[in-house]
Motif scaffolding. Structure first.
Motif, PDB file in Angstrom:
ATOM      1  N   LEU A  33      -2.340   4.563  -8.399  1.00  0.00           N
ATOM      2  CA  LEU A  33      -3.526   4.094  -9.112  1.00  0.00           C
ATOM      3  C   LEU A  33      -4.593   3.706  -8.087  1.00  0.00           C
ATOM      4  CD1 LEU A  33      -4.778   3.172 -11.886  1.00  0.00           C
ATOM      5  CD2 LEU A  33      -3.874   0.897 -11.353  1.00  0.00           C
ATOM      6  N   VAL A  34      -5.808   4.251  -8.239  1.00  0.00           N
ATOM      7  CA  VAL A  34      -6.909   3.960  -7.324  1.00  0.00           C
ATOM      8  C   VAL A  34      -7.958   3.142  -8.067  1.00  0.00           C
ATOM      9  CG1 VAL A  34      -8.668   4.936  -5.808  1.00  0.00           C
ATOM     10  CG2 VAL A  34      -6.479   6.121  -6.082  1.00  0.00           C
ATOM     11  N   CYS A  35      -8.234   1.930  -7.571  1.00  0.00           N
ATOM     12  CA  CYS A  35      -9.225   1.044  -8.177  1.00  0.00           C
ATOM     13  C   CYS A  35     -10.474   1.029  -7.296  1.00  0.00           C
ATOM     14  CB  CYS A  35      -8.669  -0.370  -8.332  1.00  0.00           C
ATOM     15  SG  CYS A  35      -7.253  -0.478  -9.441  1.00  0.00           S
ATOM     16  N   PHE A  51      -8.306  -3.954   2.711  1.00  0.00           N
ATOM     17  CA  PHE A  51      -9.066  -3.786   1.473  1.00  0.00           C
ATOM     18  C   PHE A  51      -8.620  -2.521   0.750  1.00  0.00           C
ATOM     19  CE2 PHE A  51     -12.736  -2.515  -1.041  1.00  0.00           C
ATOM     20  CZ  PHE A  51     -13.144  -3.710  -1.615  1.00  0.00           C
ATOM     21  N   VAL A  52      -8.437  -1.428   1.505  1.00  0.00           N
ATOM     22  CA  VAL A  52      -8.014  -0.159   0.905  1.00  0.00           C
ATOM     23  C   VAL A  52      -6.624  -0.285   0.289  1.00  0.00           C
ATOM     24  CG1 VAL A  52      -7.362   2.225   1.433  1.00  0.00           C
ATOM     25  CG2 VAL A  52      -9.474   1.259   2.385  1.00  0.00           C
ATOM     26  N   GLU A  53      -5.688  -0.883   1.023  1.00  0.00           N
ATOM     27  CA  GLU A  53      -4.314  -0.997   0.521  1.00  0.00           C
ATOM     28  C   GLU A  53      -4.214  -1.933  -0.672  1.00  0.00           C
ATOM     29  OE1 GLU A  53      -2.367  -2.220   4.087  1.00  0.00           O
ATOM     30  OE2 GLU A  53      -2.009  -0.151   4.775  1.00  0.00           O
ATOM     31  N   ARG A  58       0.737   1.306  -6.316  1.00  0.00           N
ATOM     32  CA  ARG A  58       1.811   2.146  -6.854  1.00  0.00           C
ATOM     33  C   ARG A  58       2.455   1.471  -8.061  1.00  0.00           C
ATOM     34  NH1 ARG A  58       6.428  -0.269  -4.699  1.00  0.00           N
ATOM     35  NH2 ARG A  58       6.037  -1.548  -2.858  1.00  0.00           N
ATOM     36  N   THR A  59       3.112   2.264  -8.880  1.00  0.00           N
ATOM     37  CA  THR A  59       3.750   1.742 -10.080  1.00  0.00           C
ATOM     38  C   THR A  59       4.863   0.769  -9.716  1.00  0.00           C
ATOM     39  OG1 THR A  59       3.298   3.825 -11.210  1.00  0.00           O
ATOM     40  CG2 THR A  59       4.928   2.372 -12.216  1.00  0.00           C
ATOM     41  N   SER A  60       4.928  -0.371 -10.389  1.00  0.00           N
ATOM     42  CA  SER A  60       5.973  -1.354 -10.136  1.00  0.00           C
ATOM     43  C   SER A  60       7.313  -0.850 -10.657  1.00  0.00           C
ATOM     44  CB  SER A  60       5.628  -2.685 -10.816  1.00  0.00           C
ATOM     45  OG  SER A  60       6.738  -3.567 -10.772  1.00  0.00           O
ATOM     46  N   PRO A  61       8.384  -0.990  -9.865  1.00  0.00           N
ATOM     47  CA  PRO A  61       9.709  -0.608 -10.358  1.00  0.00           C
ATOM     48  C   PRO A  61      10.315  -1.642 -11.287  1.00  0.00           C
ATOM     49  CG  PRO A  61       9.895  -1.475  -8.150  1.00  0.00           C
ATOM     50  CD  PRO A  61       8.418  -1.468  -8.483  1.00  0.00           C
ATOM     51  N   PHE A  62       9.639  -2.779 -11.449  1.00  0.00           N
ATOM     52  CA  PHE A  62      10.229  -3.891 -12.181  1.00  0.00           C
ATOM     53  C   PHE A  62       9.695  -4.023 -13.608  1.00  0.00           C
ATOM     54  CE2 PHE A  62       9.804  -5.157  -7.647  1.00  0.00           C
ATOM     55  CZ  PHE A  62      11.133  -4.980  -7.314  1.00  0.00           C
ATOM     56  N   ILE A  68       1.770  -2.426  -7.710  1.00  0.00           N
ATOM     57  CA  ILE A  68       1.967  -3.171  -6.475  1.00  0.00           C
ATOM     58  C   ILE A  68       1.112  -2.544  -5.383  1.00  0.00           C
ATOM     59  CG2 ILE A  68       3.663  -3.878  -4.739  1.00  0.00           C
ATOM     60  CD1 ILE A  68       5.796  -3.691  -6.905  1.00  0.00           C
ATOM     61  N   SER A  69       0.492  -3.378  -4.553  1.00  0.00           N
ATOM     62  CA  SER A  69      -0.351  -2.887  -3.461  1.00  0.00           C
ATOM     63  C   SER A  69       0.465  -2.045  -2.490  1.00  0.00           C
ATOM     64  CB  SER A  69      -1.011  -4.059  -2.733  1.00  0.00           C
ATOM     65  OG  SER A  69      -0.022  -4.945  -2.217  1.00  0.00           O
ATOM     66  N   THR A  70      -0.209  -1.173  -1.755  1.00  0.00           N
ATOM     67  CA  THR A  70       0.481  -0.224  -0.879  1.00  0.00           C
ATOM     68  C   THR A  70       0.524  -0.685   0.575  1.00  0.00           C
ATOM     69  OG1 THR A  70      -1.615   0.995  -0.719  1.00  0.00           O
ATOM     70  CG2 THR A  70       0.019   1.804  -2.293  1.00  0.00           C
ATOM     71  N   ASP A  71       0.254  -1.983   0.843  1.00  0.00           N
ATOM     72  CA  ASP A  71       0.454  -2.484   2.187  1.00  0.00           C
ATOM     73  C   ASP A  71       1.946  -2.517   2.500  1.00  0.00           C
ATOM     74  OD1 ASP A  71       1.293  -5.646   1.729  1.00  0.00           O
ATOM     75  OD2 ASP A  71       0.010  -4.835   0.165  1.00  0.00           O
ATOM     76  N   LYS A  72       2.303  -2.739   3.756  1.00  0.00           N
ATOM     77  CA  LYS A  72       3.704  -2.589   4.157  1.00  0.00           C
ATOM     78  C   LYS A  72       4.630  -3.577   3.462  1.00  0.00           C
ATOM     79  CE  LYS A  72       3.603  -5.645   8.206  1.00  0.00           C
ATOM     80  NZ  LYS A  72       3.954  -5.784   9.633  1.00  0.00           N
ATOM     81  N   ASP A  73       4.106  -4.744   3.065  1.00  0.00           N
ATOM     82  CA  ASP A  73       4.937  -5.744   2.403  1.00  0.00           C
ATOM     83  C   ASP A  73       4.873  -5.653   0.889  1.00  0.00           C
ATOM     84  OD1 ASP A  73       5.658  -6.773   4.866  1.00  0.00           O
ATOM     85  OD2 ASP A  73       3.912  -8.087   4.937  1.00  0.00           O
ATOM     86  N   GLY A  74       3.855  -4.965   0.348  1.00  0.00           N
ATOM     87  CA  GLY A  74       3.712  -4.862  -1.096  1.00  0.00           C
ATOM     88  C   GLY A  74       3.630  -6.213  -1.774  1.00  0.00           C
ATOM     89  N   ASN A  75       2.814  -7.122  -1.220  1.00  0.00           N
ATOM     90  CA  ASN A  75       2.843  -8.505  -1.683  1.00  0.00           C
ATOM     91  C   ASN A  75       1.767  -8.848  -2.703  1.00  0.00           C
ATOM     92  OD1 ASN A  75       0.702  -8.303   0.048  1.00  0.00           O
ATOM     93  ND2 ASN A  75       1.128 -10.196   1.169  1.00  0.00           N
TER      94      ASN A  75
END
Length: 519
Positions: A33-35, A51-53, A58-62, A68-75
């Motif tokens: 998903l791109v906002c 800012f980009v990440e 991406r779709t949440s598995p939960f 969920i954001s696409t940074d390395k931690d997905g936080n």
């Protein structure tokens, strides 16, 4: 949509097609998903990687409808509800951001992905608040996961040097002098918890950062537990050895099992090499937070690989994909546990549950732990005897292959497929090949770990041996006569009615020091 909000003139969308072309290429390929914030809200705003990440999700598995954001931690987590985006986790405050328009785009494989034009950036930071946030704290927005990151964070406070020196002294004393009696591991846990609480109090007194107490407490716990990991980990494995023995038998029994045989819905059945590779690293991690994050990344990988499989086999007449629920995840994890050979999963769960005290049990990390516990319980308690008759010898020997591991390693690091480098220049491709060297190193490490696990399956149980410390086999001094002090004292059956009391008394006479809980 007004002219100034046309995507062709939007500075963020232009940045995705130029500066952050690789991020956008991966987002298209994986149908993220791109906002895109409205143009008039981006004046004076720096469009950087963070800012980009935050705005590619991406779709949440939960939970269905969450991303969920696409940074390395997905936080960072958002939800799309009734024409609005609701910021749930990882943002400064919970807020609603209105969706101005929605566009359906298609990637090179003709798979659809959504582009949402929104009324303002998701983080809600304006130009004036950006400069203010830079002076707020050394913490930053991203969560620190690894032992090294938390160690670096703690030692970045020069005013806390005295408290950290005291903490290091306590850690050294625990590693060199404290001995864990089998069956009394809870005493060691209580001592470590008290050490962490005292350190947090000392740090807050010196640096006056009460607003960051949760983050400081988490960093202290990761630093303390990571520093004593080797000593405590063997004691945990000793305590959980019965459960691990049962688990090993189950893992051997289910070698080659498929999702179809376990009752996974046919639409979700597909290979999950990325999840296997991720979970294979679990035993080598040092802190509960690192292990929890590994469990979460494994679930994320399961969800992502299943979604890719669903999109590849999607009905062209339907835009909706089936959604994984908890029951599906629990069954899908069983083949992953078998292939990753998680011999110490009971110990890992005990380690996570008992050696962290500041994390919430109600967030995505807590959900990940609960899901793995449910899958392990199912694996250990269910009767799989009926599957043996349907499994061929070839199927039982069907292990994850090296090409699959390499493909999974590339997938985990979010690298585009080879074809996606076309038109981006030789420099970009050379940079990609340079990064693949580190992939190969990680792959080799994981492969060696899995080979050692395979050998453990066939090995006879070994008697418990003392650990000599975190830095090698150098003898450590302890007791009144300078004897080497073991980390763990096995609990043996006494020959008289006095039992444990005589046992500990004799040890105290021999070594001249106390055992178990120390005050």
């Amino acid at each position: 949509m007004a002219d100034e909000d046309d995507l062709d003139f939007n500075p963020f969308f232009q940045a995705l097609q130029t500066t952050f072309k690789q991020h956008y290429s991966i987002a298209r390929h994986k149908c993220h998903l791109v906002c895109v914030p409205a143009t008039d809200t981006l004046h004076g705003r720096a469009i950087n990687q963070r800012f980009v990440e935050t705005h590619i999700l991406r779709t949440s598995p939960f939970f269905q409808g969450q991303y969920i954001s696409t940074d390395k931690d997905g936080n960072k987590t958002i939800a799309v509800e009734k024409g609005n985006i609701v910021t749930l986790e990882g943002f400064q405050e919970e807020a609603e951001v209105r969706i101005l328009s929605e566009e359906l785009a298609y990637n090179e494989d003709y798979k659809p992905y959504k582009i949402l034009v929104i009324e303002r950036p998701l983080d809600g930071i304006t130009q004036s608040s950006t400069s203010r946030s830079r002076s707020q704290s050394i913490l930053g927005e991203s969560q620190r996961i690894t032992y090294q990151e938390n160690q670096q964070y703690l030692f970045s406070f020069p005013e806390c040097k005295k408290a950290l020196l005291r903490l290091d002294k306590n850690i050294t004393e625990f590693k060199n002098n404290y001995m864990i009696v089998t069956g009394y591991l809870d005493h060691a846990v209580q001592k470590l918890q008290g050490m962490c609480q005292q350190a947090v109090e000392d740090i807050l007194k010196l640096c006056k950062r009460e607003r960051q107490i949760d983050i400081i407490a988490q960093a202290v716990e990761s630093y303390v537990v990571g520093s004593v990991h080797t000593k405590v980990w063997q004691a945990v494995c000793q305590q959980c050895k019965k459960e691990e023995s049962l688990l090993q038998n189950k893992l051997e029994e289910l070698r080659g099992v498929t999702g179809e045989q376990l009752g996974v819905k046919e639409v979700f059945c597909c290979p999950l090499p990325g999840a296997v590779v991720e979970l294979a690293t679990l035993d080598g991690l040092k802190t509960p937070l690192e292990k929890l994050s590994c469990l979460k990344r494994t679930l994320d990988s399961v969800n992502e690989e299943v979604n890719i499989h669903l999109r590849e086999h999607q009905d062209p007449t339907s835009d909706d994909l089936p959604c994984l629920v908890s029951d599906d995840l629990i069954l899908l994890l069983v083949p992953v546990l078998v292939q990753a050979r998680c011999l110490h999963l009971p110990s890992n769960i005990f380690f996570i549950e008992n050696l962290q005290w500041s994390l919430s049990s109600k967030d995505d990390l807590g959900f990940s732990l609960v899901t793995f516990k449910a899958s392990m319980e199912y694996l250990m308690s269910a009767d799989f005897s009926h599957l043996r008759a349907t499994m061929s010898p070839t199927q039982k020997n069907n292990e994850i292959s090296i090409p699959e591991l390499m493909q999974a390693a590339q997938h985990m690091t979010l690298q585009p497929r080879p074809g996606e480098w076309m038109g981006r220049g030789a420099a970009a491709e050379a940079d990609s090949l340079g990064k693949m060297t580190s992939f190969d190193k990680k792959l080799e490490s994981i492969t060696r770990m899995m080979e050692r696990s395979s050998q453990e399956l066939a090995a006879a149980p070994m008697p418990l041996k003392s650990i000599t410390g975190e830095t090698g086999d150098q003898p450590r001094q302890g007791g009144s006569r300078g004897e080497q002090v073991p980390d763990i004292i096995p609990l043996r059956k006494a020959d008289n009615s006095a039992g444990l009391g005589d046992f500990l008394s004799s040890l105290q006479d021999d070594f001249g020091c106390s055992y178990g809980k120390q005050s």
